[in-house]
Design a protein around this motif. Sequence first.
Motif, mmCIF file in Angstrom:
data_model
loop_
_atom_site.group_PDB
_atom_site.id
_atom_site.type_symbol
_atom_site.label_atom_id
_atom_site.label_comp_id
_atom_site.label_asym_id
_atom_site.label_seq_id
_atom_site.Cartn_x
_atom_site.Cartn_y
_atom_site.Cartn_z
ATOM 1 N N ARG A 4 0.862 -1.181 0.000
ATOM 2 C CA ARG A 4 0.000 0.000 0.000
ATOM 3 C C ARG A 4 0.899 1.232 0.000
ATOM 4 O O ARG A 4 1.780 1.390 0.855
ATOM 5 N N GLY A 5 0.712 2.109 -0.987
ATOM 6 C CA GLY A 5 1.562 3.284 -1.083
ATOM 7 C C GLY A 5 1.025 4.261 -2.113
ATOM 8 O O GLY A 5 -0.100 4.140 -2.596
ATOM 9 N N TYR A 6 1.869 5.233 -2.453
ATOM 10 C CA TYR A 6 1.490 6.275 -3.408
ATOM 11 C C TYR A 6 2.223 6.052 -4.730
ATOM 12 O O TYR A 6 3.172 5.271 -4.815
ATOM 13 N N ASP A 7 1.773 6.758 -5.741
ATOM 14 C CA ASP A 7 2.344 6.578 -7.075
ATOM 15 C C ASP A 7 3.858 6.773 -7.081
ATOM 16 O O ASP A 7 4.586 6.035 -7.760
ATOM 17 N N ALA A 8 4.339 7.773 -6.332
ATOM 18 C CA ALA A 8 5.773 8.050 -6.315
ATOM 19 C C ALA A 8 6.553 6.866 -5.740
ATOM 20 O O ALA A 8 7.648 6.538 -6.210
ATOM 21 N N GLU A 9 5.987 6.196 -4.725
ATOM 22 C CA GLU A 9 6.672 5.049 -4.121
ATOM 23 C C GLU A 9 6.694 3.858 -5.069
ATOM 24 O O GLU A 9 7.706 3.160 -5.187
ATOM 25 N N PHE A 10 5.561 3.594 -5.736
ATOM 26 C CA PHE A 10 5.523 2.479 -6.678
ATOM 27 C C PHE A 10 6.385 2.758 -7.903
ATOM 28 O O PHE A 10 6.958 1.830 -8.486
ATOM 29 N N ALA A 11 6.454 4.017 -8.309
ATOM 30 C CA ALA A 11 7.270 4.353 -9.483
ATOM 31 C C ALA A 11 8.744 4.068 -9.231
ATOM 32 O O ALA A 11 9.491 3.730 -10.160
ATOM 33 N N GLU A 12 9.173 4.183 -7.968
ATOM 34 C CA GLU A 12 10.567 3.897 -7.652
ATOM 35 C C GLU A 12 10.889 2.407 -7.792
ATOM 36 O O GLU A 12 12.051 2.043 -8.004
ATOM 37 N N GLY B 128 9.734 0.477 -10.189
ATOM 38 C CA GLY B 128 9.767 0.088 -11.598
ATOM 39 C C GLY B 128 8.635 0.720 -12.371
ATOM 40 O O GLY B 128 8.207 1.840 -12.078
ATOM 41 N N GLU B 129 8.149 -0.003 -13.361
ATOM 42 C CA GLU B 129 7.102 0.525 -14.226
ATOM 43 C C GLU B 129 5.804 0.719 -13.436
ATOM 44 O O GLU B 129 5.377 -0.152 -12.689
ATOM 45 N N TRP B 130 5.186 1.873 -13.632
ATOM 46 C CA TRP B 130 3.948 2.192 -12.917
ATOM 47 C C TRP B 130 3.078 3.061 -13.829
ATOM 48 O O TRP B 130 3.571 3.977 -14.485
ATOM 49 N N PRO B 131 1.764 2.776 -13.894
ATOM 50 C CA PRO B 131 0.920 3.455 -14.890
ATOM 51 C C PRO B 131 0.560 4.894 -14.569
ATOM 52 O O PRO B 131 0.126 5.625 -15.455
ATOM 53 N N LYS B 132 0.739 5.332 -13.322
ATOM 54 C CA LYS B 132 0.313 6.677 -12.959
ATOM 55 C C LYS B 132 1.511 7.581 -12.714
ATOM 56 O O LYS B 132 2.586 7.127 -12.287
ATOM 57 N N LYS B 133 1.297 8.864 -12.953
ATOM 58 C CA LYS B 133 2.342 9.859 -12.752
ATOM 59 C C LYS B 133 2.518 10.132 -11.270
ATOM 60 O O LYS B 133 1.553 10.280 -10.531
ATOM 61 N N ALA B 134 3.768 10.202 -10.827
ATOM 62 C CA ALA B 134 4.062 10.410 -9.414
ATOM 63 C C ALA B 134 3.687 11.823 -8.978
ATOM 64 O O ALA B 134 3.901 12.794 -9.707
ATOM 65 N N GLY C 138 7.402 -12.296 -5.722
ATOM 66 C CA GLY C 138 8.043 -11.265 -6.526
ATOM 67 C C GLY C 138 7.336 -10.935 -7.821
ATOM 68 O O GLY C 138 7.787 -10.048 -8.553
ATOM 69 N N GLN C 139 6.223 -11.607 -8.116
ATOM 70 C CA GLN C 139 5.483 -11.374 -9.349
ATOM 71 C C GLN C 139 4.216 -10.581 -9.031
ATOM 72 O O GLN C 139 3.411 -10.987 -8.200
ATOM 73 N N VAL C 140 4.053 -9.454 -9.723
ATOM 74 C CA VAL C 140 2.874 -8.615 -9.501
ATOM 75 C C VAL C 140 1.641 -9.314 -10.065
ATOM 76 O O VAL C 140 1.611 -9.690 -11.234
ATOM 77 N N ARG C 141 0.643 -9.495 -9.214
ATOM 78 C CA ARG C 141 -0.590 -10.163 -9.632
ATOM 79 C C ARG C 141 -1.680 -9.162 -10.013
ATOM 80 O O ARG C 141 -2.438 -9.383 -10.957
ATOM 81 N N SER C 142 -1.784 -8.064 -9.277
ATOM 82 C CA SER C 142 -2.831 -7.077 -9.589
ATOM 83 C C SER C 142 -2.467 -5.741 -8.970
ATOM 84 O O SER C 142 -1.725 -5.664 -7.983
ATOM 85 N N ARG C 143 -3.002 -4.677 -9.575
ATOM 86 C CA ARG C 143 -2.821 -3.311 -9.089
ATOM 87 C C ARG C 143 -4.189 -2.654 -9.007
ATOM 88 O O ARG C 143 -4.994 -2.801 -9.921
#
Length: 279
Positions: free
Chosen positions: A18-26, A28-34, A67-72
């Motif tokens: 559970r986090g914010y776009d900026a944390e997930f962007a760090e 790797g690939e993330w669909p939303k702008k930080a 280590g494998q992303v299942r859902s966002r």
Amino acid sequence: METWRLEHPEVGTIEVQRGYDAEFAELGEWPKKAKDFTPVPGDASLPKRLQLWRKNPSPRLQIVVNGQVRSRHDRPRAGRYSLKKKIEKDLTLFENSASRSKPYLDIQASPFGELLDVYYRDGEEAVALDPPQGSLGEKRRRAMEDSSFKRVLYPLLGGLGKSGWAIGVIVLGPIISRVLSRLLPDWELPDINLPDIALPVPELPQIELPVPNIDFNIDIDPPDWLVILMDYSKVWVPIIIAIVVGIQAVRNAKKSAEKKQQWQQGDAYADEHEDSRRD
């Protein structure tokens, strides 16, 4: 980043992040702008949490297995989350009603999108994921372990939250209606005369079917307590739901502790057996 984790002997490492776009962007690939955000400490007061909730962008949720992303997901919501791999180009919306027939994650979340509790469920098996240190979930879990009263109170409040809309309508409905009746002007709308429209009606053949003669005039005198329950069902039904949810949460916590103890005993036995073989 807040990460709940469970080491399952068969499934592997299960993580709920559970986090914010900026944390997930760090990561790797993330669909939303930080966007900029202010971290919310787990021991923050309710006014402080409300202030930061209004200031910060929407938190996100990500489920990872080995280590494998299942859902966002666009935000943490209470519900059942599938462990199947389902990654869309964007964040998944309202995917929190997974089938009970297959393993899933049962997540409890606050209205602010904070994770309160997370369970791995597979049939009768219910195992709690470990909350990260310093989080609101860890504070809640520790309080439930230290106090038998809170061990029952917190799940009961969670049940009331699930049926709180019904209680709110019952309690606040009459008050709001009175306030609105005083604030809103007493408007008189003009009468509108609509033209009479005669539509053609087809003539259907009349069919007479035999109807059995049954006497439904049966006098039933229910007891007084049943009459009271029927009159106030909108009040006691949500409370009953809350009690059931609370009892189930307490049972799940007990099952989780027993299952983790079995896993630890199994690991200890495996290590001891391995040492004996080496000797």
